[in-house]
Design a protein around this motif. Structure first.
Motif, short mmCIF file in Angstrom:
data_model
loop_
_atom_site.label_atom_id
_atom_site.label_comp_id
_atom_site.label_asym_id
_atom_site.label_seq_id
_atom_site.Cartn_x
_atom_site.Cartn_y
_atom_site.Cartn_z
N SER A 206 8.29 -0.93 -0.34
CA SER A 206 8.58 -2.08 -0.10
C SER A 206 7.79 -3.43 -0.85
O SER A 206 7.79 -4.23 -1.90
N TYR A 207 6.60 -2.69 -0.63
CA TYR A 207 5.73 -4.10 -0.89
C TYR A 207 5.70 -3.92 -2.62
O TYR A 207 5.33 -4.99 -2.83
N CYS A 208 5.14 -3.09 -2.98
CA CYS A 208 4.88 -2.82 -3.99
C CYS A 208 6.21 -3.34 -5.49
O CYS A 208 6.08 -4.30 -6.52
N ASP A 209 7.21 -3.07 -4.62
CA ASP A 209 8.75 -3.30 -5.24
C ASP A 209 8.44 -5.41 -5.31
O ASP A 209 8.83 -5.81 -6.54
N LYS A 210 8.43 -5.49 -3.84
CA LYS A 210 8.68 -7.46 -4.33
C LYS A 210 7.31 -7.54 -4.74
O LYS A 210 8.18 -9.21 -5.75
N TYR A 211 6.26 -7.35 -5.22
CA TYR A 211 5.24 -8.01 -6.01
C TYR A 211 4.91 -7.67 -7.47
O TYR A 211 4.05 -7.23 -8.39
N GLY A 212 5.67 -6.38 -7.48
CA GLY A 212 5.88 -5.50 -9.43
C GLY A 212 4.76 -4.95 -9.24
O GLY A 212 4.27 -5.08 -10.46
N LEU A 213 4.08 -3.88 -8.47
CA LEU A 213 2.91 -3.26 -8.98
C LEU A 213 3.26 -1.61 -8.52
O LEU A 213 4.58 -1.49 -8.70
N ASP A 214 2.51 -0.49 -9.39
CA ASP A 214 2.72 0.01 -9.21
C ASP A 214 2.75 0.95 -8.28
O ASP A 214 1.66 1.09 -7.38
N PRO A 215 3.23 1.58 -7.65
CA PRO A 215 2.79 2.47 -5.90
C PRO A 215 1.57 3.31 -6.13
O PRO A 215 0.85 3.27 -5.37
N HIS A 216 1.43 4.25 -7.59
CA HIS A 216 0.24 5.01 -7.73
C HIS A 216 -1.05 4.38 -7.31
O HIS A 216 -1.88 5.18 -6.98
N THR A 217 -0.89 2.86 -7.93
CA THR A 217 -2.26 2.21 -7.73
C THR A 217 -2.61 2.28 -6.28
O THR A 217 -3.88 1.33 -6.03
N GLN A 218 -1.89 2.02 -5.34
CA GLN A 218 -1.66 1.69 -4.43
C GLN A 218 -1.88 2.24 -3.10
O GLN A 218 -2.27 2.27 -1.68
N MET A 219 -1.68 4.07 -3.65
CA MET A 219 -1.22 4.86 -2.64
C MET A 219 -1.39 5.86 -2.69
O MET A 219 -1.16 6.48 -3.78
N PRO A 220 -2.08 6.96 -2.39
CA PRO A 220 -2.30 8.66 -2.65
C PRO A 220 -1.02 8.72 -2.98
O PRO A 220 0.02 9.06 -1.90
N PHE A 221 -0.98 9.76 -3.20
CA PHE A 221 0.59 10.61 -3.63
C PHE A 221 -0.94 12.46 -3.58
O PHE A 221 -1.72 12.68 -3.80
N ILE A 222 0.19 13.07 -2.95
CA ILE A 222 -0.01 14.22 -3.02
C ILE A 222 0.58 14.93 -4.03
O ILE A 222 2.07 14.86 -4.10
N PHE A 223 -0.05 16.49 -4.96
CA PHE A 223 0.66 17.02 -5.48
C PHE A 223 0.95 15.85 -6.97
O PHE A 223 2.23 16.23 -7.58
N ASP A 224 0.68 14.41 -6.84
CA ASP A 224 1.34 13.09 -7.84
C ASP A 224 2.60 13.16 -7.55
O ASP A 224 3.45 12.30 -7.98
N LYS A 225 3.40 13.58 -6.18
CA LYS A 225 4.71 13.57 -6.03
C LYS A 225 4.92 13.07 -4.47
O LYS A 225 6.31 12.12 -4.31
N ILE A 226 4.54 13.13 -3.86
CA ILE A 226 4.16 13.34 -2.38
C ILE A 226 3.31 11.42 -1.78
O ILE A 226 2.36 12.01 -2.02
N PRO A 227 4.62 10.64 -1.89
CA PRO A 227 3.72 9.61 -0.71
C PRO A 227 2.96 9.52 0.35
O PRO A 227 3.20 10.51 0.99
N PHE A 228 1.72 9.13 0.43
CA PHE A 228 0.68 9.61 1.32
C PHE A 228 0.31 8.18 1.86
O PHE A 228 -0.44 7.46 1.69
N ALA A 229 1.19 7.81 3.12
CA ALA A 229 0.91 6.39 3.28
C ALA A 229 1.17 6.32 5.39
O ALA A 229 1.87 6.86 5.94
N VAL A 230 -0.21 5.96 6.10
CA VAL A 230 -0.03 5.93 7.37
C VAL A 230 -0.50 5.50 7.86
O VAL A 230 -1.52 4.62 7.99
N ASN A 231 0.47 5.03 9.24
CA ASN A 231 -0.20 3.63 9.79
C ASN A 231 -1.09 4.11 10.86
O ASN A 231 -1.20 4.47 12.71
N LEU A 232 -2.09 4.62 10.47
CA LEU A 232 -3.44 5.02 11.45
C LEU A 232 -3.75 4.66 12.93
O LEU A 232 -3.68 5.33 13.60
N PRO A 233 -3.72 3.37 13.24
CA PRO A 233 -3.93 2.24 13.79
C PRO A 233 -2.88 2.50 15.11
O PRO A 233 -3.62 2.68 16.34
N ALA A 234 -1.77 2.50 14.47
CA ALA A 234 -0.34 2.82 15.63
C ALA A 234 -0.88 4.28 16.07
O ALA A 234 -0.59 4.49 17.62
N ILE A 235 -1.28 5.48 15.48
CA ILE A 235 -1.49 6.73 15.93
C ILE A 235 -2.39 6.84 16.97
O ILE A 235 -2.25 7.38 17.90
#
Length: 521
Positions: free
Chosen positions: A181-210
């Motif tokens: 949603s953040y990338c869509d709002k500001y016209g950013l490429d998701p691949h530059t904002q978060m890592p992808f596993i096997f270049d397909k599965i996005p990896f983003a985790v709310n670490l402090p919450a966990i």
């Protein structure tokens, strides 16, 4: 009717009879007296639990949305105080009913146990399933809000802490939905904002919450007395911050900001009442600890009603000061209280409020996890859940397996659940449980009129009926606009029914057979 038809008819009759089987009240009370859980809580501990559960997300975040409104709802404006009183009154009738049954049946499990004693097995299971919305699912919203305030708090130490701590990557503090949603709002490429596993599965985790859920799970395993001491410290810091806001902010109130008083009219007031209702959720968590209270018949009613009154007064004071300081339309919906202090150039108080918000949200997380665990413990003791789950820790005398289960559910769900929908689902679950508690009081007054009630709801049946009507009206009103969460709520009910039919019902029948076998021996 042939034999097949007769057999089918008998089978249906047996199923209905079993589903309507009630738990004997004397057996419930006896079980609580011989509980494996340690009785260590006094009335002060109960009030801390109540305030710790109620004064949190609502007063620090949701109040801004209730005043300002959103894309789907109309804002209440300064009339938010009317919304608060309306929501509080809706809670009062249910709180009175909770107080009567909690003093009458001081057993862990809250509404689940009370329903079992008044309406039978099936309704008890469904109420227990709904309570998971209130405690486990809503904790996802609170945990993620905790991350938001942590980030704000760290920014206040940007000249002390290294930059990689203050501005740690967004993909380590948000889920993948937010990142897209953040990338869509500001016209950013998701691949530059978060890592992808096997270049397909996005990896983003709310670490402090966990992380915070993990730490609080460990604390709850250590013991309920230790947990309430920690919650007490958090509540004291929280109350100090809120009172500081009220006292300092009162000198900057401009009465003209209260005009117009109700820009959204009655619709805005009702909408505000539904949204702010989330802020009141949690006072019933007191009743989940009944088996661990030294004097439950006396202390539970006082703590439940006292918590509701104290929190209502606090909410109204905060709302009056907030709407008096900040003109309508300029109220921040993320951190409204801290924003108000910055508006009057009291940045140091805004910083303290961020710390207070962290403490408040921490106590809410702790109490909600406690409530979820105790309800699951009551359900497992009734054989709805596997025996292995209700094991008690040898040293700490706490249900450690269920505590881990509740914590892991929140940590996993925080990875993918929509936060707004989880908060709305929580409201639907609470409205339903409040309605059922009011009905339970009416039923028990008829079925067990002579049973000792240390606390009695006045003006029965008027007050329970008013509780049913007010909670029902808010629920029906909200379903008209919150269609997505309404559908999820129905889906949740269907899943709960399916689990009972496929597992819970058969588990109970097996247990009945074992019990009958041993009784014959």
């Amino acid at each position: 009717m042939d034999n097949k038809g007769q057999n089918f008819s008998n089978k249906i009759r047996n199923i209905v009879s079993a589903a309507l089987t009630k738990k004997n009240t004397d057996e419930l009370v006896s079980a609580s007296k011989h509980s494996e859980l340690k009785k260590s809580l006094n009335i002060f501990d109960l009030v801390i639990i109540g305030i710790g559960a109620v004064v949190g997300t609502g007063i620090f975040t949701i109040i801004g949305t209730a005043i300002q409104g959103s894309q789907d709802t109309v804002g209440a404006g300064p009339a938010i105080i009317v919304s608060m009183l309306f929501a509080a009154i809706a809670c009062v009738f249910s709180a009175l009913c909770y107080s009567e049954i909690a003093s009458m049946i001081p057993v862990a499990g809250s509404a689940y146990t009370y329903t079992y004693a008044s309406m039978g097995e099936f309704m008890a299971w469904m109420v227990g399933w709904l309570l998971m919305l209130e405690y486990a699912i809503s904790n996802i919203t609170v945990a993620c809000a905790w991350t938001g305030y942590l980030v704000q708090c760290l920014k206040g130490f940007k000249h002390i802490l290294p930059d990689f701590v203050v501005n740690f990557p967004m993909w380590l503090r948000n889920d993948f939905r937010f990142m897209y949603s953040y990338c869509d709002k500001y016209g950013l490429d998701p691949h530059t904002q978060m890592p992808f596993i096997f270049d397909k599965i996005p990896f983003a985790v709310n670490l402090p919450a966990i992380f915070i859920v993990f730490v609080l799970t460990l604390l709850l395993i250590r013991g309920i007395k230790e947990s309430t001491k920690f919650a007490g410290i958090m509540v004291c810091v929280n109350m100090l911050m809120i009172l500081s806001f009220v006292v300092v902010g009162a000198f900057y109130v401009k009465p003209e900001n209260w005009v117009p008083f109700a820009p959204g009219g009655f619709e805005g007031i009702l909408s505000g009442a539904f949204i702010i209702f989330f802020a009141y959720i949690g006072f019933d968590a007191i009743s989940t600890t009944a088996e661990e209270v030294k004097n439950p018949q006396k202390d539970l009613p006082i703590a439940i009603l006292g918590t509701l009154i104290l929190c209502t007064v606090l909410y109204v004071l905060v709302a009056l000061v907030l709407t008096g300081i900040v003109p309508l339309g300029q109220i921040d919906t993320q951190a409204p209280i801290a924003h108000a202090m910055r508006l009057i150039h009291k940045d140091w108080i805004a910083g303290f409020i961020s710390v207070g918000a962290l403490c408040a949200l921490t106590s809410v997380l702790l109490i909600y996890q406690l409530g979820a665990t105790r309800i699951l413990f009551a359900m497992s003791r009734d054989k709805f859940l596997p025996k292995s789950l209700r094991l008690i820790h040898r040293k700490y005398r706490t249900p450690h397996v269920l505590t881990w289960l509740a914590g892991i559910v929140v940590m996993i769900c925080a990875l993918f659940m929509d936060l707004s929908i989880s908060a709305e689902l929580c409201n639907f679950g609470v409205f339903t449980s409040f309605i059922i508690i009011c009905i339970a009081v009416l039923i028990l007054r008829k079925t067990e009129p002579d049973r000792k009630r240390p606390f009695k709801v006045p003006f029965v049946p008027l007050f329970p009926i008013l509780g049913i009507l007010m909670s029902g009206c808010l629920m029906v009103y909200s379903m008209k606009s919150l269609t997505t969460s309404s559908l999820w709520f129905v889906a949740w009910l269907i899943v709960g029914f399916w689990i009972y039919a496929a597992y819970g019902y058969h588990q109970k029948r097996l247990e009945d057979k074992r019990k009958n076998f041993y009784n014959r021996k």
